[in-house]
Design an enzyme around this catalytic site. Structure first.
Site, mmCIF file in Angstrom:
data_model
loop_
_atom_site.group_PDB
_atom_site.id
_atom_site.type_symbol
_atom_site.label_atom_id
_atom_site.label_comp_id
_atom_site.label_asym_id
_atom_site.label_seq_id
_atom_site.Cartn_x
_atom_site.Cartn_y
_atom_site.Cartn_z
ATOM 1 N N ASP A 115 0.825 -1.053 -0.060
ATOM 2 C CA ASP A 115 0.113 0.032 0.060
ATOM 3 C C ASP A 115 1.017 1.250 -0.073
ATOM 4 O O ASP A 115 2.013 1.267 0.447
ATOM 5 C CB ASP A 115 -0.898 0.160 1.153
ATOM 6 N N GLN A 145 -0.449 7.015 -6.389
ATOM 7 C CA GLN A 145 -1.805 7.731 -5.994
ATOM 8 C C GLN A 145 -1.833 9.125 -6.984
ATOM 9 O O GLN A 145 -1.066 9.591 -7.190
ATOM 10 C CB GLN A 145 -1.487 8.380 -4.603
ATOM 11 N N ARG A 166 -1.471 -0.812 -8.288
ATOM 12 C CA ARG A 166 -2.710 -0.306 -7.830
ATOM 13 C C ARG A 166 -2.920 1.128 -8.065
ATOM 14 O O ARG A 166 -2.165 1.772 -7.534
ATOM 15 C CB ARG A 166 -3.222 -0.593 -6.612
ATOM 16 N N LYS A 169 -6.835 7.178 -5.809
ATOM 17 C CA LYS A 169 -6.906 8.570 -5.821
ATOM 18 C C LYS A 169 -5.833 8.877 -4.676
ATOM 19 O O LYS A 169 -5.011 10.015 -5.094
ATOM 20 C CB LYS A 169 -8.392 9.207 -5.437
ATOM 21 N N GLY A 170 -5.671 8.323 -3.387
ATOM 22 C CA GLY A 170 -4.776 8.791 -2.695
ATOM 23 C C GLY A 170 -5.699 9.316 -1.603
ATOM 24 O O GLY A 170 -6.624 10.386 -1.681
ATOM 25 N N THR A 208 -11.089 2.412 -7.107
ATOM 26 C CA THR A 208 -11.986 3.360 -7.050
ATOM 27 C C THR A 208 -13.508 2.943 -6.984
ATOM 28 O O THR A 208 -13.807 2.185 -7.459
ATOM 29 C CB THR A 208 -11.742 4.557 -8.081
ATOM 30 N N HIS A 209 -14.126 3.827 -6.019
ATOM 31 C CA HIS A 209 -15.461 3.771 -6.159
ATOM 32 C C HIS A 209 -16.376 4.905 -6.597
ATOM 33 O O HIS A 209 -17.534 4.913 -6.682
ATOM 34 C CB HIS A 209 -16.264 3.780 -4.635
ATOM 35 N N ARG A 270 -10.107 7.117 8.373
ATOM 36 C CA ARG A 270 -9.905 7.437 6.998
ATOM 37 C C ARG A 270 -11.229 6.890 6.316
ATOM 38 O O ARG A 270 -11.712 7.647 5.432
ATOM 39 C CB ARG A 270 -8.677 6.792 6.272
ATOM 40 N N ARG A 271 -11.532 5.902 6.333
ATOM 41 C CA ARG A 271 -13.257 5.354 5.773
ATOM 42 C C ARG A 271 -14.068 6.328 6.158
ATOM 43 O O ARG A 271 -15.009 6.578 5.314
ATOM 44 C CB ARG A 271 -13.433 3.932 6.107
HETATM 45 P P1 FDA Z 1 -14.386 9.217 -3.835
HETATM 46 O O1 FDA Z 1 -14.016 9.508 -2.478
HETATM 47 O O2 FDA Z 1 -14.858 10.380 -4.745
HETATM 48 O O3 FDA Z 1 -15.700 8.145 -3.837
HETATM 49 C C1 FDA Z 1 -16.663 7.915 -4.814
HETATM 50 C C2 FDA Z 1 -17.884 7.702 -4.080
HETATM 51 O O4 FDA Z 1 -17.870 6.412 -3.491
HETATM 52 C C3 FDA Z 1 -18.663 8.506 -3.120
HETATM 53 O O5 FDA Z 1 -19.083 9.373 -3.488
HETATM 54 C C4 FDA Z 1 -19.335 7.490 -1.996
HETATM 55 O O6 FDA Z 1 -20.397 7.184 -2.788
HETATM 56 C C5 FDA Z 1 -18.503 6.066 -2.242
HETATM 57 N N1 FDA Z 1 -17.548 6.114 -1.063
HETATM 58 C C6 FDA Z 1 -16.248 6.239 -1.106
HETATM 59 N N2 FDA Z 1 -15.602 6.093 0.198
HETATM 60 C C7 FDA Z 1 -16.829 5.641 1.032
HETATM 61 C C8 FDA Z 1 -16.987 5.310 2.164
HETATM 62 N N3 FDA Z 1 -15.793 5.119 3.218
HETATM 63 N N4 FDA Z 1 -17.991 4.855 2.808
HETATM 64 C C9 FDA Z 1 -19.046 5.119 2.087
HETATM 65 N N5 FDA Z 1 -19.161 5.598 0.744
HETATM 66 C C10 FDA Z 1 -18.033 5.576 0.323
HETATM 67 N N6 FDA Z 1 -5.443 5.286 -0.540
HETATM 68 C C11 FDA Z 1 -3.856 5.361 -0.535
HETATM 69 O O7 FDA Z 1 -3.657 6.484 -0.183
HETATM 70 N N7 FDA Z 1 -3.063 4.292 -0.467
HETATM 71 C C12 FDA Z 1 -3.592 3.152 -0.575
HETATM 72 O O8 FDA Z 1 -2.665 2.393 -0.719
HETATM 73 C C13 FDA Z 1 -4.920 2.811 -1.037
HETATM 74 N N8 FDA Z 1 -5.245 1.735 -1.311
HETATM 75 C C14 FDA Z 1 -6.484 1.367 -1.586
HETATM 76 C C15 FDA Z 1 -6.932 0.104 -2.003
HETATM 77 C C16 FDA Z 1 -8.354 0.029 -2.653
HETATM 78 C C17 FDA Z 1 -8.870 -1.280 -3.040
HETATM 79 C C18 FDA Z 1 -9.284 1.101 -2.823
HETATM 80 C C19 FDA Z 1 -10.514 0.902 -3.328
HETATM 81 C C20 FDA Z 1 -8.637 2.234 -2.383
HETATM 82 C C21 FDA Z 1 -7.420 2.468 -1.734
HETATM 83 N N9 FDA Z 1 -6.974 3.804 -1.266
HETATM 84 C C22 FDA Z 1 -5.743 3.767 -1.066
HETATM 85 C C23 FDA Z 1 -8.158 4.795 -1.014
HETATM 86 C C24 FDA Z 1 -8.166 5.754 -2.295
HETATM 87 O O9 FDA Z 1 -6.887 6.652 -2.354
HETATM 88 C C25 FDA Z 1 -9.683 6.502 -1.879
HETATM 89 O O10 FDA Z 1 -9.178 7.337 -0.852
HETATM 90 C C26 FDA Z 1 -10.806 5.918 -1.827
HETATM 91 O O11 FDA Z 1 -10.925 4.809 -2.700
HETATM 92 C C27 FDA Z 1 -11.939 6.885 -1.783
HETATM 93 O O12 FDA Z 1 -11.837 7.298 -3.346
HETATM 94 P P2 FDA Z 1 -12.562 6.982 -4.388
HETATM 95 O O13 FDA Z 1 -11.822 6.820 -5.523
HETATM 96 O O14 FDA Z 1 -13.466 5.927 -4.226
HETATM 97 O O15 FDA Z 1 -13.357 8.167 -4.852
#
Ligand code: FDA
Length: 298
Positions: A115, A145, A166, A169-170, A208-209, A270-271
């Site tokens: 990670d 990231q 992987r 966004k970060g 990403t979500h 963070r979540r």
């Molecule tokens: P964004 O934050 O814009 O979320 C998009 C949508 O997803 C939101 O509008 C919401 O609907 C939903 N959502 C997202 N998070 C939610 C939550 N906690 N609860 C409910 N709904 C939520 N970062 C990092 O710095 N180092 C790392 O090694 C990793 N590793 C990693 C592994 C995996 C498998 C994932 C999916 C993510 C990571 N991340 C990470 C975290 C990543 O950087 C980022 O912070 C999150 O994925 C949230 O960003 P999104 O791309 O989902 O977009």
């Protein structure tokens, strides 16, 4: 506001994001994901460690994870945080710990992904990744990231290793000199990073979500004619399940990140910070409903 929220409440609100305190909990979540056609990556929570023996214990816990993956025939690899393996204590200790995990993985034909943590760790993380790949460990991947301004340069300087990356966004709070701050800027960085990684021939996990980025990701892999085995999507346990299910129905590979363990606090914060509904949960009136009232208090 979150750090001011009492720990038990953080724990309660964050339960959906964490399998539980034990490996058996992670095993249960991975089995559920596998039964739904999803792959998994198991994370032993441990970033708050402060002593060498704790870092060694985390490495030991990962070796146990690999035994369990084989014994239970789980379709899962692992994700590690270098601070949990001792990066902030001593680089060589961290390397030793990571190598012990990598050897266990290699012996079982499995894979370890590092990670990426906050920007104070980026250089050391990339350095250790390169050292270990150059010393022959092929079963090691990295995270980049999209919010970091340096990421395109990092992709180019890692290109000779053809890393498995992987892309996310970060999540850590970084200053504007280092990281894009705007939502659209980060999305832009994500797409540029994805195209560049695919241009240099990397296997990419699109993590990403963000529904828009997921559809752009789908469009990009289709345009390049990539087969199912040549990329994957990744999501976190407890987040955006309907979107993940849709990807699986469409035939994409999806890997779920399954964290477990006693050191749940940092990950949980963070979540919760990313959950768009969390401000509502911790608003004063909701507090009243979540925290049991005491009867007859004096
Ligand atoms: P964004 O934050 O814009 O979320 C998009 C949508 O997803 C939101 O509008 C919401 O609907 C939903 N959502 C997202 N998070 C939610 C939550 N906690 N609860 C409910 N709904 C939520 N970062 C990092 O710095 N180092 C790392 O090694 C990793 N590793 C990693 C592994 C995996 C498998 C994932 C999916 C993510 C990571 N991340 C990470 C975290 C990543 O950087 C980022 O912070 C999150 O994925 C949230 O960003 P999104 O791309 O989902 O977009």
């Amino acid at each position: 506001m979150l750090p001011a929220v009492p720990k038990p409440l953080v724990h309660m609100l964050a339960q959906r994001y964490i399998a539980g305190p034990t490996l058996a909990d992670a095993c249960r979540e991975v089995k559920t994901a596998n039964a739904q056609g999803k792959l998994a990556t198991i994370d032993v929570l441990g970033e708050e460690i402060t002593r060498d023996d704790e870092a060694r214990a985390i490495a030991g816990a990962y070796r146990d994870v690999f035994q369990t993956i084989d014994r239970e025939a789980l379709d899962s690899n692992v994700s590690v945080k270098l601070t949990a393996l001792g990066l902030k204590l001593d680089y060589d200790l961290c390397r030793e710990n990571l190598e012990s995990v990598l050897r266990e993985a290699a012996g079982r034909n499995n894979f370890v992904r590092i990670d990426m943590e906050d920007s104070s760790t980026t250089d050391d993380t990339l350095r250790l990744y390169r050292e270990l790949r150059e010393s022959g460990y092929e079963n090691l991947g990295i995270v980049l990231q999209a919010y970091l301004r340096r990421t395109l340069d990092d992709i180019r300087s890692l290109a000779d290793l053809r890393p498995s990356v992987r892309l996310c966004k970060g999540i850590y709070v970084e200053p504007p000199e280092l990281a894009y701050q705007g939502y659209e800027e980060v999305r832009g960085g994500f797409l540029r990073g994805l195209e560049e990684l695919l241009d240099v021939g990397c296997y990419v996990a699109i993590a990403t979500h963000d529904e828009w980025l997921v559809s752009e990701g789908r469009r990009i892999v289709a345009r390049r004619g990539l087969g199912r085995e040549e990329y994957e999507f990744q999501m976190l346990l407890g987040v955006a399940e309907p979107l993940g299910n849709r990807l699986v129905r469409e035939g994409h590979r999806l890997r779920i990140y399954v964290p477990f363990g006693e050191h749940w606090y940092g990950y949980s914060l963070r979540r919760l910070q990313e959950n768009p509904r969390i401000a509502g949960y911790i608003a004063a009136d909701t507090f009243g409903r979540l925290v049991p009232r005491r009867n007859g208090s004096i």
